[in-house]
Scaffold this motif. Structure first.
Motif, mmCIF file in Angstrom:
data_model
loop_
_atom_site.group_PDB
_atom_site.id
_atom_site.type_symbol
_atom_site.label_atom_id
_atom_site.label_comp_id
_atom_site.label_asym_id
_atom_site.label_seq_id
_atom_site.Cartn_x
_atom_site.Cartn_y
_atom_site.Cartn_z
ATOM 1 N N GLN A 1 6.526 -0.189 -32.399
ATOM 2 C CA GLN A 1 6.553 0.061 -30.952
ATOM 3 C C GLN A 1 5.978 1.433 -30.630
ATOM 4 O OE1 GLN A 1 9.195 -1.161 -32.690
ATOM 5 N NE2 GLN A 1 9.488 -3.180 -31.776
ATOM 6 N N VAL A 2 6.325 2.421 -31.444
ATOM 7 C CA VAL A 2 5.778 3.767 -31.234
ATOM 8 C C VAL A 2 4.268 3.744 -31.446
ATOM 9 C CG1 VAL A 2 5.740 6.151 -32.101
ATOM 10 C CG2 VAL A 2 7.924 4.954 -31.789
ATOM 11 N N GLY A 3 3.817 3.068 -32.501
ATOM 12 C CA GLY A 3 2.381 2.956 -32.760
ATOM 13 C C GLY A 3 1.642 2.298 -31.619
ATOM 14 N N ARG A 4 2.234 1.268 -31.051
ATOM 15 C CA ARG A 4 1.614 0.570 -29.921
ATOM 16 C C ARG A 4 1.480 1.499 -28.710
ATOM 17 N NH1 ARG A 4 -1.868 -3.123 -28.373
ATOM 18 N NH2 ARG A 4 -1.247 -4.271 -26.537
ATOM 19 N N VAL A 5 2.538 2.241 -28.426
ATOM 20 C CA VAL A 5 2.485 3.198 -27.314
ATOM 21 C C VAL A 5 1.389 4.226 -27.560
ATOM 22 C CG1 VAL A 5 3.718 5.090 -26.161
ATOM 23 C CG2 VAL A 5 4.870 2.907 -26.576
ATOM 24 N N ARG B 1 8.805 8.154 -22.835
ATOM 25 C CA ARG B 1 9.677 8.833 -23.791
ATOM 26 C C ARG B 1 8.940 9.117 -25.099
ATOM 27 N NH1 ARG B 1 14.766 5.925 -24.839
ATOM 28 N NH2 ARG B 1 15.461 7.929 -25.620
ATOM 29 N N VAL B 2 8.144 8.169 -25.571
ATOM 30 C CA VAL B 2 7.370 8.366 -26.801
ATOM 31 C C VAL B 2 6.376 9.506 -26.613
ATOM 32 C CG1 VAL B 2 5.616 7.342 -28.314
ATOM 33 C CG2 VAL B 2 7.654 6.027 -27.688
ATOM 34 N N LEU B 3 5.660 9.496 -25.499
ATOM 35 C CA LEU B 3 4.662 10.534 -25.246
ATOM 36 C C LEU B 3 5.308 11.905 -25.092
ATOM 37 C CD1 LEU B 3 2.281 8.601 -22.860
ATOM 38 C CD2 LEU B 3 2.071 8.923 -25.333
ATOM 39 N N GLU B 4 6.468 11.950 -24.469
ATOM 40 C CA GLU B 4 7.189 13.214 -24.340
ATOM 41 C C GLU B 4 7.592 13.727 -25.722
ATOM 42 O OE1 GLU B 4 11.507 14.625 -22.808
ATOM 43 O OE2 GLU B 4 10.326 13.492 -21.355
ATOM 44 N N ALA B 5 8.037 12.832 -26.595
ATOM 45 C CA ALA B 5 8.399 13.228 -27.959
ATOM 46 C C ALA B 5 7.179 13.796 -28.680
ATOM 47 C CB ALA B 5 8.981 12.041 -28.725
ATOM 48 N N ALA B 6 6.039 13.153 -28.539
ATOM 49 C CA ALA B 6 4.811 13.631 -29.188
ATOM 50 C C ALA B 6 4.459 15.038 -28.706
ATOM 51 C CB ALA B 6 3.657 12.666 -28.924
ATOM 52 N N GLU B 7 4.664 15.297 -27.429
ATOM 53 C CA GLU B 7 4.352 16.617 -26.881
ATOM 54 C C GLU B 7 5.298 17.692 -27.389
ATOM 55 O OE1 GLU B 7 4.388 15.634 -22.689
ATOM 56 O OE2 GLU B 7 2.192 15.643 -22.678
ATOM 57 N N ARG B 8 6.484 17.332 -27.825
ATOM 58 C CA ARG B 8 7.478 18.295 -28.294
ATOM 59 C C ARG B 8 7.284 18.695 -29.757
ATOM 60 N NH1 ARG B 8 11.835 18.995 -24.955
ATOM 61 N NH2 ARG B 8 11.975 17.579 -23.196
ATOM 62 N N ILE B 9 6.471 17.948 -30.489
ATOM 63 C CA ILE B 9 6.248 18.285 -31.902
ATOM 64 C C ILE B 9 5.482 19.607 -31.961
ATOM 65 C CG2 ILE B 9 5.209 17.539 -34.071
ATOM 66 C CD1 ILE B 9 5.437 14.620 -32.956
ATOM 67 N N LEU C 1 3.499 4.471 -16.289
ATOM 68 C CA LEU C 1 3.792 4.155 -17.681
ATOM 69 C C LEU C 1 5.155 3.477 -17.772
ATOM 70 C CD1 LEU C 1 2.876 7.474 -19.497
ATOM 71 C CD2 LEU C 1 1.669 5.318 -19.635
ATOM 72 N N PRO C 2 5.298 2.543 -18.696
ATOM 73 C CA PRO C 2 6.643 2.022 -18.954
ATOM 74 C C PRO C 2 7.548 3.167 -19.410
ATOM 75 C CG PRO C 2 4.966 0.672 -20.032
ATOM 76 C CD PRO C 2 4.275 1.898 -19.500
ATOM 77 N N GLU C 3 8.835 3.072 -19.134
ATOM 78 C CA GLU C 3 9.771 4.148 -19.458
ATOM 79 C C GLU C 3 9.753 4.493 -20.939
ATOM 80 O OE1 GLU C 3 14.545 5.052 -19.377
ATOM 81 O OE2 GLU C 3 13.739 3.590 -17.962
ATOM 82 N N TYR C 4 9.715 3.487 -21.808
ATOM 83 C CA TYR C 4 9.702 3.762 -23.243
ATOM 84 C C TYR C 4 8.439 4.538 -23.621
ATOM 85 C CZ TYR C 4 9.950 3.120 -28.293
ATOM 86 O OH TYR C 4 9.995 3.338 -29.648
ATOM 87 N N ALA C 5 7.322 4.169 -23.042
ATOM 88 C CA ALA C 5 6.068 4.871 -23.333
ATOM 89 C C ALA C 5 6.165 6.335 -22.910
ATOM 90 C CB ALA C 5 4.897 4.187 -22.636
#
Length: 122
Positions: free
Chosen positions: A48-52, A18-26, A12-16
């Motif tokens: 960008q978040v929506g795209r990820v 980070r986004v997925l990790e954030a989603a898991e923390r909710i 995964l790209p690094e930004y992706a």
């Protein structure tokens, strides 16, 4: 489950990530908007978040990253509502009887999580 790019490269790209990790923390029963996630990360924006999430979000609790208006993700309304009900996520009914997230009650700002992360506890 990763999108086309992840399947081809195996990473995964690094930004992706980070986004997925954030989603898991909710937390269960709470949501963040696409813009909230971008702000929490300190980079990117809602698109960008929506795209990820569209490309790679199937393996994380995608239903917890939402549009700011509280409407379930188009095309995934039934599945999202099942998750919201199972997690006791605050919902409200519109005048037309459609279920929407009760954003003032359901929205999570991640402050506690960010404070702990910044202190090196996570």
């Amino acid at each position: 489950m990763y999108g086309t790019m992840g399947a081809m490269s195996g990473e995964l790209p690094e930004y992706a990530e980070r986004v997925l990790e954030a989603a898991e923390r909710i937390p269960l029963g709470r949501v963040m908007t696409y813009g909230d996630v971008a702000e929490w990360l300190g980079e990117g924006g809602p698109r960008q978040v929506g795209r990820v999430m569209a490309l790679y979000g199937g393996a994380v609790p995608w239903w917890r990253v939402v549009r700011a208006d509280g409407r379930p993700l188009p095309g995934s309304e039934v599945r999202a509502l099942e998750h919201y009900r199972a997690e006791a996520t605050p919902l409200r009914l519109t005048a037309a009887g459609e279920a929407r997230l009760d954003m003032p009650r359901a929205r999570w700002d991640g402050r506690e999580e960010r404070a702990a992360r910044d202190e090196g506890h996570i």
